[in-house]
Design a protein around this motif. Structure first.
Motif: not given
Length: 179
Positions: A114-118, A160-177
């Motif tokens: 299916q690839g990217l769904l919009i 948070h993720y970046d969408l790249r040719a191979g799929g999603l790559v995790r780039t960062s994480e945030e918390g409630p603070e």
């Protein structure tokens, strides 16, 4: 499930889900995505309970938590044209959102074929999802939008993720603070 929406108080949910005991005290199973969808839909139909809180920000999406309970939370978010979340998860929480005013677009990855769904998400539409869901929500319309979001259990983190040719790559994480 019903919402208690007193004029000067945030909404609360009377729940009928099963209660389990851990030997020390009560713990509750998270709300289902369908229950969360019902919460945001019912609240969206009562704008007198939230519209006065809405603000618009040119810097980034504006948001306010309306409910913060042990087993769920509800957020109000406003979006100007061009604002988006980027691809993100919900830290293992189930969730739902509805567009109360305006229109948004949601991007997610389907299966390998299916690839990217919009999806166009007009006012009155609600989306619900499980704990592993990753998506990007954005305002591609020409006017502002307002949404209501519910999560169970309450958000403890978001990656948070970046969408790249191979799929999603995790780039960062945030918390409630950071919210």
């Amino acid at each position: 499930m019903s919402l208690d929406l007193a004029p000067d108080h945030p909404p609360t949910v009377a729940r009928t889900d099963a209660v389990t005991t851990n030997g020390v005290g009560e713990t509750r199973a998270p709300f289902t995505p369908n229950t969360l969808r019902a919460i945001v839909r019912e609240l969206a139909e009562r704008p007198d309970q939230w519209i006065h809180h809405v603000r618009l920000s040119t810097d980034d999406r504006w948001y306010r938590r309306l409910v913060a309970d042990d087993d769920h939370e509800v957020w109000l978010i406003s979006w100007l044209p061009g604002q988006s979340t980027g691809f993100h998860d919900h830290g293992g929480s189930r969730g739902a959102f509805t567009v109360a005013l305006g229109e948004l677009e949601e991007l997610s990855l389907g299966g390998p074929d299916q690839g990217l769904l919009i999806r166009r998400v007009p006012a009155g539409t609600a989306r619900a999802f499980g704990p592993e869901y990753v998506h990007d929500v954005r305002n591609t319309a020409s006017g502002p939008a307002v949404t209501l979001h519910a999560y169970s259990p309450p958000l403890s983190s978001m990656a948070h993720y970046d969408l790249r040719a191979g799929g999603l790559v995790r780039t960062s994480e945030e918390g409630p603070e950071q919210w």
